[in-house]
Design a protein around this motif. Structure first.
Motif, PDB file in Angstrom:
ATOM      1  N   THR B  31      12.620  31.091  49.669  1.00  0.00           N
ATOM      2  CA  THR B  31      12.786  32.521  49.401  1.00  0.00           C
ATOM      3  C   THR B  31      11.581  33.289  49.912  1.00  0.00           C
ATOM      4  OG1 THR B  31      11.846  32.243  47.184  1.00  0.00           O
ATOM      5  CG2 THR B  31      14.246  32.203  47.365  1.00  0.00           C
ATOM      6  N   PHE B  33       9.970  37.412  50.075  1.00  0.00           N
ATOM      7  CA  PHE B  33      10.052  38.764  49.534  1.00  0.00           C
ATOM      8  C   PHE B  33       9.070  39.671  50.258  1.00  0.00           C
ATOM      9  CE2 PHE B  33      12.311  37.405  45.726  1.00  0.00           C
ATOM     10  CZ  PHE B  33      11.982  36.063  45.690  1.00  0.00           C
ATOM     11  N   TYR B  48      14.498  40.900  50.181  1.00  0.00           N
ATOM     12  CA  TYR B  48      14.492  39.551  49.589  1.00  0.00           C
ATOM     13  C   TYR B  48      15.414  38.671  50.419  1.00  0.00           C
ATOM     14  CZ  TYR B  48      16.285  36.288  45.921  1.00  0.00           C
ATOM     15  OH  TYR B  48      16.704  35.211  45.197  1.00  0.00           O
ATOM     16  N   ARG B  50      16.882  34.600  50.932  1.00  0.00           N
ATOM     17  CA  ARG B  50      16.980  33.228  50.453  1.00  0.00           C
ATOM     18  C   ARG B  50      17.609  32.396  51.546  1.00  0.00           C
ATOM     19  NH1 ARG B  50      21.004  32.251  46.060  1.00  0.00           N
ATOM     20  NH2 ARG B  50      19.822  33.864  44.980  1.00  0.00           N
ATOM     21  N   ASP B  56      18.921  41.080  49.333  1.00  0.00           N
ATOM     22  CA  ASP B  56      18.748  42.368  48.667  1.00  0.00           C
ATOM     23  C   ASP B  56      17.733  43.187  49.446  1.00  0.00           C
ATOM     24  OD1 ASP B  56      18.071  43.350  45.184  1.00  0.00           O
ATOM     25  OD2 ASP B  56      18.285  44.533  47.010  1.00  0.00           O
ATOM     26  N   GLY B  95       8.732  31.685  47.668  1.00  0.00           N
ATOM     27  CA  GLY B  95       8.972  30.876  46.488  1.00  0.00           C
ATOM     28  C   GLY B  95       9.997  29.804  46.795  1.00  0.00           C
ATOM     29  N   LEU B  96      10.217  28.963  45.802  1.00  0.00           N
ATOM     30  CA  LEU B  96      11.177  27.869  45.949  1.00  0.00           C
ATOM     31  C   LEU B  96      12.087  27.884  44.751  1.00  0.00           C
ATOM     32  CD1 LEU B  96      12.069  25.317  47.493  1.00  0.00           C
ATOM     33  CD2 LEU B  96      10.427  24.034  46.121  1.00  0.00           C
ATOM     34  N   THR B  97      13.369  28.105  44.988  1.00  0.00           N
ATOM     35  CA  THR B  97      14.314  28.063  43.883  1.00  0.00           C
ATOM     36  C   THR B  97      14.622  26.604  43.579  1.00  0.00           C
ATOM     37  OG1 THR B  97      16.189  28.208  45.384  1.00  0.00           O
ATOM     38  CG2 THR B  97      15.364  30.248  44.477  1.00  0.00           C
ATOM     39  N   GLY B 102      19.266  29.804  42.968  1.00  0.00           N
ATOM     40  CA  GLY B 102      18.534  30.999  42.565  1.00  0.00           C
ATOM     41  C   GLY B 102      18.168  30.984  41.100  1.00  0.00           C
ATOM     42  N   ALA B 103      17.033  30.461  40.782  1.00  0.00           N
ATOM     43  CA  ALA B 103      16.536  30.512  39.408  1.00  0.00           C
ATOM     44  C   ALA B 103      15.205  31.233  39.451  1.00  0.00           C
ATOM     45  CB  ALA B 103      16.361  29.114  38.846  1.00  0.00           C
ATOM     46  N   ALA B 104      15.020  32.155  38.546  1.00  0.00           N
ATOM     47  CA  ALA B 104      13.770  32.923  38.528  1.00  0.00           C
ATOM     48  C   ALA B 104      12.600  31.955  38.523  1.00  0.00           C
ATOM     49  CB  ALA B 104      13.742  33.820  37.297  1.00  0.00           C
ATOM     50  N   ASP B 105      11.696  32.140  39.409  1.00  0.00           N
ATOM     51  CA  ASP B 105      10.616  31.181  39.558  1.00  0.00           C
ATOM     52  C   ASP B 105       9.387  31.889  40.118  1.00  0.00           C
ATOM     53  OD1 ASP B 105       9.326  28.737  39.517  1.00  0.00           O
ATOM     54  OD2 ASP B 105      11.026  27.674  40.384  1.00  0.00           O
ATOM     55  N   THR B 106       8.347  31.124  40.269  1.00  0.00           N
ATOM     56  CA  THR B 106       7.070  31.697  40.669  1.00  0.00           C
ATOM     57  C   THR B 106       7.080  32.095  42.131  1.00  0.00           C
ATOM     58  OG1 THR B 106       6.010  30.261  39.067  1.00  0.00           O
ATOM     59  CG2 THR B 106       4.601  31.261  40.739  1.00  0.00           C
ATOM     60  N   GLN B 107       6.512  33.243  42.417  1.00  0.00           N
ATOM     61  CA  GLN B 107       6.338  33.699  43.787  1.00  0.00           C
ATOM     62  C   GLN B 107       4.860  33.626  44.143  1.00  0.00           C
ATOM     63  OE1 GLN B 107       8.108  37.571  44.344  1.00  0.00           O
ATOM     64  NE2 GLN B 107       9.955  36.981  43.235  1.00  0.00           N
ATOM     65  N   TYR B 108       4.595  33.267  45.383  1.00  0.00           N
ATOM     66  CA  TYR B 108       3.224  33.141  45.869  1.00  0.00           C
ATOM     67  C   TYR B 108       3.008  34.202  46.938  1.00  0.00           C
ATOM     68  CZ  TYR B 108       3.423  28.822  43.291  1.00  0.00           C
ATOM     69  OH  TYR B 108       3.560  27.915  42.272  1.00  0.00           O
TER      70      TYR B 108
END
Lengths: 113, 118
Positions: B31, B33, B48, B50, B56, B95-97, B102-108
């Motif tokens: 992912t 962003f 966004y 994926r 989006d 990030g990596l789902t 698509g699960a809310a997860d940490t973005q770097y």
């Protein structure tokens, strides 16, 4: 429509004391919450997270508390250190939205020696 | 030490010029962003992706902004024509789902591109 709000734009605290940062959200679908820390001229860095099935998560000096009924989360930093001086963002997301996060406006923390 | 890289770090341009910002996500992340940070708005999500597909871009002014992922190692954000109100810091994050769905997860986040449009 600000779904995630940090009502305190700034916070000043003495070194060694506790810093408490607050964040409110409106979207009841949020099930994942994160705090990011940002230094000037750098990107935000992940600090700590919590899922909606928990009400507390601790990592060293950092603890995040979640109150789902109040739609409120907070970050406690104990003890505060001068290196903690930064802007802190809270962010929220939910599974159906994928990795999409909504960020608050940030709180600038100054830790005085 | 895997990290998101962004180029250029700073860009000063004149109104009406085209601006292209580039991002290399962390290898293996699926992912990407694009965010914009302004004094007034905090961090706003612009686009966004994926698995390289745009999911989006509702936060992006469609008439002048475009975002693409020509391959898994490159994401671009283009502004044409640029305007003074586009002056901001633009961040890319990856990030990596965990489940691929698509699960809310940490973005770097990358270090950002500071854009000034005169």
């Amino acid at each position: 429509d600000q779904q995630v709000k940090q009502n305190s734009p700034s916070l000043s605290v003495q070194e060694g004391r506790i810093s408490i940062l607050n964040c409110d959200y409106t979207n009841s679908m949020f099930d994942y919450f994160l705090w990011y820390k940002k230094y000037p001229a750098e990107g935000p860095t992940f600090l700590i997270s919590i899922s909606s099935i928990k009400d507390k998560n601790e990592d060293g000096r950092f603890t995040v508390f979640l109150n789902k009924s109040a739609k409120h989360l907070s970050l406690h930093i104990v003890p505060s250190q001068p290196g903690d001086s930064a802007v802190y963002f809270c962010a929220s997301g939910y599974k159906a939205a994928g990795n999409k996060l909504t960020f608050g406006g940030g709180t600038r923390v100054l830790v005085k020696p | 030490d895997a990290r998101v890289t962004q180029t250029p770090r700073h860009k000063v341009t004149e109104m009406g010029q085209e601006v292209t910002m580039r991002c290399q996500p962390i290898l293996g992340h699926n992912t990407v962003f694009w965010y914009r940070q302004t004094m007034m708005q905090g961090l706003e999500l612009l686009a966004y992706f994926r698995n390289r597909a745009p999911l989006d871009d509702s936060g992006m002014p469609k008439d002048r902004f475009s975002a693409e992922m020509p391959d898994a190692t490159l994401a671009t954000l283009k502004i044409q024509p640029s305007e003074p109100r586009d002056s901001a810091v633009y961040f890319c994050a990856s990030g990596l789902t965990a489940d691929g769905k698509g699960a809310a997860d940490t973005q770097y986040f990358g270090p950002g591109t500071r854009l000034t449009v005169l």
